[in-house]
Design a protein around this motif. Structure first.
Motif, PDB file in Angstrom:
ATOM      1  N   GLU A 135      -4.445 -23.149  -4.883  1.00  0.00           N
ATOM      2  CA  GLU A 135      -3.686 -23.815  -3.823  1.00  0.00           C
ATOM      3  C   GLU A 135      -3.551 -22.954  -2.577  1.00  0.00           C
ATOM      4  N   LEU A 136      -3.668 -21.649  -2.736  1.00  0.00           N
ATOM      5  CA  LEU A 136      -3.517 -20.733  -1.607  1.00  0.00           C
ATOM      6  C   LEU A 136      -4.854 -20.165  -1.133  1.00  0.00           C
ATOM      7  N   GLU A 137      -5.968 -20.604  -1.753  1.00  0.00           N
ATOM      8  CA  GLU A 137      -7.289 -20.060  -1.413  1.00  0.00           C
ATOM      9  C   GLU A 137      -7.263 -18.532  -1.499  1.00  0.00           C
ATOM     10  N   LEU A 138      -6.654 -18.032  -2.567  1.00  0.00           N
ATOM     11  CA  LEU A 138      -6.399 -16.597  -2.705  1.00  0.00           C
ATOM     12  C   LEU A 138      -7.110 -16.037  -3.927  1.00  0.00           C
ATOM     13  N   ILE A 139      -7.743 -14.878  -3.738  1.00  0.00           N
ATOM     14  CA  ILE A 139      -8.341 -14.126  -4.839  1.00  0.00           C
ATOM     15  C   ILE A 139      -7.839 -12.693  -4.753  1.00  0.00           C
ATOM     16  N   VAL A 140      -7.381 -12.167  -5.879  1.00  0.00           N
ATOM     17  CA  VAL A 140      -6.940 -10.776  -5.950  1.00  0.00           C
ATOM     18  C   VAL A 140      -7.738 -10.087  -7.050  1.00  0.00           C
ATOM     19  N   ILE A 141      -8.353  -8.967  -6.706  1.00  0.00           N
ATOM     20  CA  ILE A 141      -9.122  -8.173  -7.659  1.00  0.00           C
ATOM     21  C   ILE A 141      -8.427  -6.832  -7.834  1.00  0.00           C
ATOM     22  N   GLU A 142      -8.239  -6.425  -9.086  1.00  0.00           N
ATOM     23  CA  GLU A 142      -7.680  -5.106  -9.358  1.00  0.00           C
ATOM     24  C   GLU A 142      -8.509  -4.414 -10.424  1.00  0.00           C
ATOM     25  N   THR A 143      -8.715  -3.118 -10.231  1.00  0.00           N
ATOM     26  CA  THR A 143      -9.338  -2.286 -11.256  1.00  0.00           C
ATOM     27  C   THR A 143      -8.468  -1.056 -11.446  1.00  0.00           C
ATOM     28  N   GLY A 144      -8.504  -0.510 -12.651  1.00  0.00           N
ATOM     29  CA  GLY A 144      -7.663   0.642 -12.959  1.00  0.00           C
ATOM     30  C   GLY A 144      -6.498   0.220 -13.811  1.00  0.00           C
ATOM     31  N   ARG A 145      -5.404   0.929 -13.714  1.00  0.00           N
ATOM     32  CA  ARG A 145      -4.188   0.547 -14.424  1.00  0.00           C
ATOM     33  C   ARG A 145      -3.431  -0.454 -13.572  1.00  0.00           C
ATOM     34  N   SER A 146      -3.078  -1.562 -14.159  1.00  0.00           N
ATOM     35  CA  SER A 146      -2.692  -2.726 -13.371  1.00  0.00           C
ATOM     36  C   SER A 146      -1.327  -2.614 -12.702  1.00  0.00           C
ATOM     37  N   PHE A 147      -1.307  -3.022 -11.432  1.00  0.00           N
ATOM     38  CA  PHE A 147      -0.074  -3.267 -10.700  1.00  0.00           C
ATOM     39  C   PHE A 147       0.146  -4.769 -10.566  1.00  0.00           C
ATOM     40  N   PHE A 193       0.823  -1.205   0.000  1.00  0.00           N
ATOM     41  CA  PHE A 193       0.000   0.000   0.000  1.00  0.00           C
ATOM     42  C   PHE A 193       0.862   1.261   0.000  1.00  0.00           C
ATOM     43  N   GLU A 194       2.004   1.216   0.658  1.00  0.00           N
ATOM     44  CA  GLU A 194       2.921   2.362   0.634  1.00  0.00           C
ATOM     45  C   GLU A 194       3.520   2.532  -0.758  1.00  0.00           C
ATOM     46  N   TYR A 195       3.803   1.418  -1.419  1.00  0.00           N
ATOM     47  CA  TYR A 195       4.300   1.483  -2.795  1.00  0.00           C
ATOM     48  C   TYR A 195       3.264   2.159  -3.693  1.00  0.00           C
ATOM     49  N   ILE A 196       1.996   1.790  -3.524  1.00  0.00           N
ATOM     50  CA  ILE A 196       0.929   2.389  -4.327  1.00  0.00           C
ATOM     51  C   ILE A 196       0.848   3.891  -4.069  1.00  0.00           C
ATOM     52  N   GLU A 197       0.941   4.282  -2.797  1.00  0.00           N
ATOM     53  CA  GLU A 197       0.877   5.699  -2.442  1.00  0.00           C
ATOM     54  C   GLU A 197       2.011   6.494  -3.081  1.00  0.00           C
ATOM     55  N   GLN A 198       3.167   5.889  -3.181  1.00  0.00           N
ATOM     56  CA  GLN A 198       4.351   6.595  -3.672  1.00  0.00           C
ATOM     57  C   GLN A 198       4.483   6.569  -5.185  1.00  0.00           C
ATOM     58  N   ASN A 199       3.683   5.754  -5.866  1.00  0.00           N
ATOM     59  CA  ASN A 199       3.833   5.583  -7.313  1.00  0.00           C
ATOM     60  C   ASN A 199       2.519   5.853  -8.034  1.00  0.00           C
ATOM     61  N   ASP A 200       2.081   7.118  -7.999  1.00  0.00           N
ATOM     62  CA  ASP A 200       0.876   7.553  -8.697  1.00  0.00           C
ATOM     63  C   ASP A 200      -0.318   6.671  -8.345  1.00  0.00           C
ATOM     64  N   PRO A 201      -0.868   6.836  -7.152  1.00  0.00           N
ATOM     65  CA  PRO A 201      -1.960   5.970  -6.704  1.00  0.00           C
ATOM     66  C   PRO A 201      -3.188   6.028  -7.593  1.00  0.00           C
ATOM     67  N   ARG A 202      -3.353   7.095  -8.372  1.00  0.00           N
ATOM     68  CA  ARG A 202      -4.537   7.200  -9.224  1.00  0.00           C
ATOM     69  C   ARG A 202      -4.532   6.172 -10.355  1.00  0.00           C
ATOM     70  N   GLN A 203      -3.378   5.552 -10.606  1.00  0.00           N
ATOM     71  CA  GLN A 203      -3.369   4.483 -11.602  1.00  0.00           C
ATOM     72  C   GLN A 203      -4.195   3.288 -11.131  1.00  0.00           C
ATOM     73  N   LEU A 204      -4.273   3.108  -9.826  1.00  0.00           N
ATOM     74  CA  LEU A 204      -5.027   1.992  -9.272  1.00  0.00           C
ATOM     75  C   LEU A 204      -6.369   2.502  -8.762  1.00  0.00           C
ATOM     76  N   HIS A 205      -7.456   1.965  -9.304  1.00  0.00           N
ATOM     77  CA  HIS A 205      -8.782   2.375  -8.846  1.00  0.00           C
ATOM     78  C   HIS A 205      -9.242   1.548  -7.655  1.00  0.00           C
ATOM     79  N   GLY A 206      -8.900   0.265  -7.661  1.00  0.00           N
ATOM     80  CA  GLY A 206      -9.313  -0.588  -6.559  1.00  0.00           C
ATOM     81  C   GLY A 206      -8.448  -1.828  -6.458  1.00  0.00           C
ATOM     82  N   LEU A 207      -8.195  -2.259  -5.229  1.00  0.00           N
ATOM     83  CA  LEU A 207      -7.433  -3.481  -4.967  1.00  0.00           C
ATOM     84  C   LEU A 207      -8.111  -4.220  -3.822  1.00  0.00           C
TER      85      LEU A 207
END
Length: 394
Positions: free
Chosen positions: A345-357, A74-88
């Protein structure tokens, strides 16, 4: 004495009835090749969390994840143009462990998911095939007897529904030739009087039939076929059979100027509803004890029908497939950075919207944050910092 004999006879009859029942129905199950569920599978099913109303939330540590690593993300997102990411949105074991949005987006904001739509259409097609209203080997043009098309050929006459699902029709469609050709194609196609007519008017390159070519027109035609076969719109059929049943209330397909729901792009939904679709496929099409999408169809959709040397993924029926050190993962992807990523295998789901990270967030932060299948010791300080960054919007 007579009473005892009656009881003994009754017990014997009961045993015979039960034995006959087991022989009859047990043998039928074996004949059908059905596998008996083990106690472990039953126990696992009982402990699965289902977001029937809302997604439950949890600290990362309660789900075996490290809050400090997610703070770094989240700190990386804040420091690298957070508006590229709409949702995580990060979900493990059916619990939201982290979520972040940038204004004006939030968990209730339906987002254009672009080609994520294709994976939804794949699921709807699986239902239609299971119900017998369409078949993989059906010829595409047989569903449009009231229309005539240009550039007819034997290959076009014999084009099948499965070729649409595989993106192997051979239709001349330069969507991925270059950015310029893609922009020009969509400018003309989107403004045509009939998207269906425009697509099926295109010539087929005989030598390319059976070769994969990225093609948004194919799922559009598939959606039109499902509408004609079902007598319902893609919105109506999909919601009745799948999406309303798993709580995807925000989902809406885009309807074109010819009145056909677009099966290839432009559907809108919230990130949390995107996660519901990922969770459905994580559980082989089952939702809260009910088989929504046939298990065999999910398996077939996630099979690598097309394997690539030049890309870092393979392709199923409108799903991307990858292998990683954490086992296989699959995803639905849309232009501009729209992702549903599932790591079974990890029971993991990741959702991203916006410009992808995606590559940075998944490989450098999210996967390394997973430390255990069991809960970790609480890390209150890191979790409070994570919540602070989650609530911070720009």
């Amino acid at each position: 004495m007579r009473k005892s004999k009656v009881i003994i006879v009754a017990v014997i009859l009961l045993i015979l009835i039960i034995t006959g029942y087991l022989e009859r129905y047990g043998s039928e199950r074996v004949a059908k090749g059905e596998k008996e569920e083990t106690s472990e599978l039953i126990l696992s099913e009982l402990h699965t969390v289902w977001p029937t109303e809302e997604w439950p939330t949890s600290t990362p540590e309660e789900q075996g994840m490290d809050s400090e690593k997610l703070v770094e993300l989240f700190e990386y997102i804040e420091q690298n143009d957070p508006r590229q990411l709409h949702g995580l949105l990060i979900i493990r074991n059916g619990h939201i462990v982290a979520e972040k949005y940038t204004s004006p987006y939030n968990e209730k904001y339906p987002h254009n998911t672009y080609s994520v739509t294709k994976s939804l259409t794949s699921a709807i097609a699986g239902i239609a095939i299971d119900e017998g209203i369409i078949n993989l080997n059906d010829r595409v043009l047989d569903y449009f007897p009231d229309m005539t098309f240009e550039n007819m050929s034997e290959e076009k006459e014999n084009m099948t529904i499965e070729q649409l699902l595989l993106m192997k029709t051979g239709i001349q469609w330069p969507e991925w030739d270059s950015e310029e050709s893609s922009i020009q194609l969509f400018r003309v196609w989107d403004n045509s009087k009939s998207l269906l007519q425009y697509y099926l008017n295109q010539p087929i390159i005989k030598e390319q039939v059976g070769e994969w070519n990225y093609d948004t027109g194919a799922p559009y035609v598939l959606g039109a076929i499902i509408e004609r076969a079902s007598g319902m719109t893609l919105n109506e059929y999909g919601k009745e059979k799948i999406f309303d049943r798993i709580g995807m209330d925000s989902l809406e397909f885009y309807v074109t100027n010819e009145g056909i729901a677009h099966g290839g792009t432009y559907s809108q939904m919230t990130p949390r509803d995107m996660a519901r679709f990922g969770y459905l496929y994580l559980h082989d099409g089952k939702w809260d004890g009910e088989q929504i999408v046939p298990k065999e169809w999910v398996k077939e959709s996630l099979y690598p029908h097309t394997e690539f040397d030049v890309y870092d993924y393979d392709y199923g029926y409108y799903f991307y497939l990858n292998e990683s050190e954490n086992g296989r993962l699959f995803s639905a992807r849309g232009a501009g950075g729209q992702w549903i990523i599932v790591v079974p295998e990890l029971e993991l789901i990741v959702i991203e919207t916006g410009r992808s990270f995606e590559r940075i967030s998944l490989n450098e932060y999210i996967l390394p944050a997973i430390k255990s299948e069991s809960p970790l010791l609480a890390n209150d300080q890191a979790y409070e910092r994570l919540k602070e960054l989650s609530e911070k919007q720009k």
